[in-house]
Structure formats: C-alpha cells, structure tokens
Design a protein around this motif. Structure first.
Motif, mmCIF file in Angstrom:
data_model
loop_
_atom_site.group_PDB
_atom_site.id
_atom_site.type_symbol
_atom_site.label_atom_id
_atom_site.label_comp_id
_atom_site.label_asym_id
_atom_site.label_seq_id
_atom_site.Cartn_x
_atom_site.Cartn_y
_atom_site.Cartn_z
ATOM 1 N N LEU A 1 0.832 -1.198 0.000
ATOM 2 C CA LEU A 1 0.000 0.000 0.000
ATOM 3 C C LEU A 1 0.871 1.255 0.000
ATOM 4 N N ALA A 2 1.913 1.254 0.835
ATOM 5 C CA ALA A 2 2.822 2.394 0.881
ATOM 6 C C ALA A 2 3.479 2.598 -0.473
ATOM 7 N N PHE A 3 3.815 1.496 -1.151
ATOM 8 C CA PHE A 3 4.452 1.600 -2.467
ATOM 9 C C PHE A 3 3.524 2.284 -3.462
ATOM 10 N N ILE B 1 -8.444 10.507 -0.120
ATOM 11 C CA ILE B 1 -8.141 9.089 -0.285
ATOM 12 C C ILE B 1 -6.723 8.779 0.181
ATOM 13 N N MET B 2 -5.739 9.486 -0.404
ATOM 14 C CA MET B 2 -4.357 9.092 -0.128
ATOM 15 C C MET B 2 -3.904 9.429 1.287
ATOM 16 N N LEU B 3 -4.295 10.623 1.778
ATOM 17 C CA LEU B 3 -3.866 10.995 3.128
ATOM 18 C C LEU B 3 -4.440 10.062 4.202
ATOM 19 N N PRO B 4 -5.764 9.786 4.216
ATOM 20 C CA PRO B 4 -6.276 8.815 5.197
ATOM 21 C C PRO B 4 -5.670 7.424 5.029
ATOM 22 N N LEU B 5 -5.471 6.986 3.775
ATOM 23 C CA LEU B 5 -4.884 5.656 3.554
ATOM 24 C C LEU B 5 -3.475 5.590 4.130
ATOM 25 N N ALA B 6 -2.692 6.664 3.943
ATOM 26 C CA ALA B 6 -1.332 6.668 4.475
ATOM 27 C C ALA B 6 -1.354 6.564 5.989
ATOM 28 N N LEU B 7 -2.284 7.291 6.642
ATOM 29 C CA LEU B 7 -2.382 7.214 8.107
ATOM 30 C C LEU B 7 -2.797 5.818 8.550
ATOM 31 N N VAL B 8 -3.777 5.236 7.845
ATOM 32 C CA VAL B 8 -4.230 3.882 8.179
ATOM 33 C C VAL B 8 -3.076 2.897 8.041
ATOM 34 N N ASN B 9 -2.275 3.090 6.977
ATOM 35 C CA ASN B 9 -1.142 2.189 6.747
ATOM 36 C C ASN B 9 -0.157 2.250 7.904
ATOM 37 N N ILE B 10 0.070 3.466 8.433
ATOM 38 C CA ILE B 10 0.994 3.601 9.566
ATOM 39 C C ILE B 10 0.462 2.838 10.775
ATOM 40 N N VAL B 11 -0.839 2.993 11.042
ATOM 41 C CA VAL B 11 -1.432 2.327 12.208
ATOM 42 C C VAL B 11 -1.365 0.810 12.047
ATOM 43 N N ILE B 12 -1.703 0.312 10.828
ATOM 44 C CA ILE B 12 -1.667 -1.138 10.595
ATOM 45 C C ILE B 12 -0.247 -1.666 10.773
ATOM 46 N N THR B 13 0.734 -0.936 10.215
ATOM 47 C CA THR B 13 2.125 -1.364 10.357
ATOM 48 C C THR B 13 2.529 -1.399 11.825
ATOM 49 N N GLY B 14 2.084 -0.378 12.571
ATOM 50 C CA GLY B 14 2.410 -0.335 13.997
ATOM 51 C C GLY B 14 1.868 -1.540 14.729
#
Lengths: 354, 118
Positions: free
Chosen positions: A226-228, A335-348
């Motif tokens: 997702l980050a990619f 879309i992209m900003l919330p997804l990036a935040l969600v990705n950080i939380v999931i990775t954490g």
C-alpha cells in the motif's frame, strides 16, 4: 593476507578524500545530465511508438542526437524577460527549481562499496556521494524546496496564466507531498533508520526473516504494497507528470508557470522535471525495491530498476488522460492521506504483534 | 560531521553554478531583438486586460494552512517511526493520541467542506 578496508576521512587523508569526493560528484553529475538528456529522447520515442508514430528520427542515427540539438537550439534562442515582471525573482525561479533537483541526487546510494589500494592501504569507498544519516528527510526537504521555484516563477512573470499555473501547482505539490511523506513513515518503522544506505542494507535479509523463502529478498514492496502504491502515485503528482500535470495543462493554461520563459531558463524547468523524475525513481528503488541488490553487479541492478520506473512513468503518460482539478484534490486529501495514516497504524499493530 | 556535509555543499555549489552559468551563457550568445509587444505578458494575442496581480480563490489559502498542519505531523512522525520498535506499546499509544487529535481536526475540515472544489 586479508586486510580490513579503511574508511576515508577528511582529517586523516584530506587530499585523497577530496579527490574521491570530486570524482564521485563528477560521475554522478555527468550521468544524471546524460540520463536527463536521453530521458527526453526515450520519452518522445516511446510515446511516439505507443501512438503509432515514429518519434524523432532525423537528427543523427535513429534521431539519437535530438536531445543535443534541442539543447543547442535553446542556448541560441532569445532570452525574454517580460517588461512587467519582477526580473530578479523571474531569473531566480528556474535556478531554484533545478538546483534542489540535482542536490537531492547526492544522498542516493548507487551501489555497494568500491575497494581500491592507495599507498599500501586498502580503502573502501561507498558508491554514494554522501551517506547522510537523515538521507530520506533530506530528499523530502529538497523536493519541498522545488516548490519555491514554481511559486516564484508564477508570481514573478506577472502573467495570468503563469499565476494560475503556479498557484495550482503549489497546492497540488504540497497536498501530495503530505501523502508521500506519510506513506514512507511505515518504511522507517521497519528499517529503524533514515539513512538511504541503512534502508538498503535492511532489505538484503530474507523475506520477513523466514529462512524457508530465503530466495525472495526482503524488499519493502512485499511488506508495504500500500505504501508503495501511495508513494508512486503521490510522486507522480509531486513531479507534475501526467495524469497529474495540471500546472501545465496546455488546453487551459498555455504552459502554466513557465508560460513566459524562453531559452535556457525554459530548459532549466524542463531539465528539473526530468531530474526530479530520476530522483523519484531512485528513491522508490532504494526504499521499496532493495536499492542495488539483485542478480547483477551493484550499480547495474540499480540502473535497471531506475529505468524500469522511468519507463513506467512514460507509459502512464501515454495511457491516462489528465485529471480534473477537483478530482486531483479529492484523491490527494480524501483518499491518499487517510490511507497513508491507516497504513501507519496497521504497520504499527503488525510490528507490535509480530 | 564535515565529512558528511562537505560533499553536499560542493554539490550545491556545482548545481547553482551550472544553473547560473547556463542562464548567463544563453543570455550572452542568444539573439537580442526586444520589442514592446514581445516583452508584454502572453495573453493569447489579445491586448492586455488589467494586471495579473489579482486576488485568487481562498481555497488555496486553506490548503496551504492544512499543509503546514499535516506536514508538522509528518515531521513528528519521522523520528517516532525510527524509534518505534524500541518505544513499543507506549510509543504506539502516545502517537495514536496525537494522530487522533489531528484526525478530529481533519474530519471537522472535511465536514465543513474546505476540501470541496466545485
């Protein structure tokens, strides 16, 4: 006899250090300029073929001298500074956009260590101009500095098209800079370093630390798909490539922020765009595709991956139509900003549970 | 310290020298035939109407403010991300609270329609 290679330092071997540094800078600079020149050729040729045209084919064999001819032509063109413009800012703008594009190249690692013997001592030289411990932050900072060039160009021209193009472009670049900046945070959580070299080293281990799949390298594209995607899409918007080339939307804004520019000043904008494309490809390679790791010798892997990214960007340009401005802002902010935040939380959560 | 930052200074010098040099060179060897019409700002060949120093949509201003807000968040996240594995659950909760506070503001801005462009 096996010797451990020494690292060059400024205090112990000042002349050798300076010499090696200058050689590295010269090579990186010349190679970048060459890639910039021939990226324009490759782009015109590829898009020509994709649209069943020939592309440039008259200047030299297969049109290979076309970039040089273009460069020489722009050198001899009349350098126009509009009467109503703020001349100093007008001249400063193209420099402010080109210089950061080239400076960002200085922290990108092209390959592993190069070893050579001098005066009976074995030295190891990393194939990278300098290994900054905040390398990624430095690149993000340089990308942000490039915005100043566009703002200045738009405001100083005192032309309506340039003003609109400049402001649009600024809003677009800062919006997507956020998405890009936040998408790569997940990478640092895995690598625990901001050094470009450190991030590449962290990707040489087997995938997810599992020995059973050790033939797959631990490239971050596999743990952070997702980050990619966010990084590549956001970067395309940040360097104003189609389908996000709103600032230069020919059909409405003539040529956007560089409407009033001519001769070499226009060429600098053009070169900066391609230099940024190289930087983005190189950063994507380093962060997600394991840098110089791969089947061939160090820097060859690196160049192959960078060229693959650049071909991808050109391909996208031939495939997709331009977005509307409200669609662009919608994509960036909602879309992209919330997804990036969600990705950080999931990775954490994933790291804590692992 | 200087070992690491000196090359960047040199690259910076070369990059600016290259940019300034090519602009000056092109100014020296280029054609020079200025005329009043040529030096006027481009407006599709029509006579100029007014000046370009006009007001533009307030939306861009809002975007700029939001950018500063979230860019600071991103800058705070960078060192946190590097230390994440060492901070463990404490760091996760701490940053979670920080992100949620910003997220509330973001949702407010969204609901207020600051991100609409129609």
């Amino acid at each position: 006899m096996v010797m451990t290679p020494e690292v060059l330092t400024l205090s112990e071997t000042p002349w050798l250090f300076s010499g090696v540094m200058l050689v590295k800078i010269a090579v990186a600079f010349v190679v970048t300029l060459l890639i910039v020149a021939y990226a324009t050729y490759a782009e015109r040729k590829t898009i020509g073929r994709m649209q069943t045209r020939m592309g440039p084919n008259m200047t030299g064999p297969k049109g290979l001298l076309q970039p040089i001819a273009d460069g020489v032509k722009l050198f001899f063109k009349e350098d126009i500074i509009p009467a109503q413009s703020h001349w100093f800012a007008f001249i400063l703008a193209p420099m402010m956009i080109l210089a950061p594009a080239f400076i960002a190249i200085s922290v990108i690692p092209f390959g592993g260590d190069l070893q050579f013997t001098y005066d009976g001592t074995l030295y190891a030289v990393p194939m990278q101009i300098t290994d900054l411990n905040i390398g990624v932050l430095f690149i993000v900072a340089m990308a942000a500095l490039g915005v100043y060039g566009i703002v200045l160009g738009g405001l100083a021209s005192n032309s309506k098209y340039a003003l609109l193009g400049g402001i649009r472009s600024t809003a677009q670049m800062v919006s997507y800079e956020l998405a890009v900046g936040l998408s790569i945070v997940a990478i640092f959580m895995l690598s625990e370093t901001l050094s470009m070299r450190g991030i590449v080293a962290a990707q040489q281990l087997p995938l997810w630390g599992l020995e059973s799949v050790s033939f797959i390298p631990n490239w971050y594209i596999f743990c952070q798909p997702l980050a990619f995607v966010l990084f590549v899409v956001g970067s395309m918007a940040e360097i104003n490539r189609t389908p996000f080339d709103l600032p230069e939307a020919e059909t409405e804004l003539v040529s956007g922020f560089c409407t009033e520019y001519s001769a070499m000043k226009y060429a600098l904008f053009f070169m900066a765009e391609y230099a940024n494309m190289i930087t983005v490809s190189a950063v994507a390679t380093t962060l997600f595709l394991g840098g110089w790791g791969g089947p061939f010798y160090g820097w060859i892997n690196f160049l192959i991956k960078v060229f693959a990214f650049m071909f991808f960007f050109i391909w996208i340009r031939a495939t997709f139509p331009r977005l509307r401005y409200d669609q662009l802002m919608y994509l960036g902010w909602k879309i992209m900003l919330p997804l990036a935040l969600v990705n950080i939380v999931i990775t954490g959560i994933a790291i804590l549970l692992w | 310290m200087l070992d690491i930052y000196l090359p960047i200074l040199v690259v910076m010098g070369i990059a600016f020298a290259f940019a300034i040099g090519s602009v000056i060179l092109s100014r020296l060897i280029g054609v020079k035939k200025p005329s009043a019409v040529k030096l006027a700002p481009y407006e599709c060949g029509m006579p100029l109407i007014g000046t370009a120093q006009e007001r533009f949509s307030v939306k861009f201003y809002i975007i700029a403010m939001l950018f500063i807000l979230f860019d600071i968040e991103a800058v705070f996240l960078y060192p946190w991300a590097v230390m994440f594995k060492r901070l463990g659950i404490f760091g996760f909760v701490e940053m979670g609270v920080f992100i949620i506070i910003l997220l509330v503001g973001f949702i407010y801005v969204w609901k207020k329609g600051a991100l609409e462009w129609e």
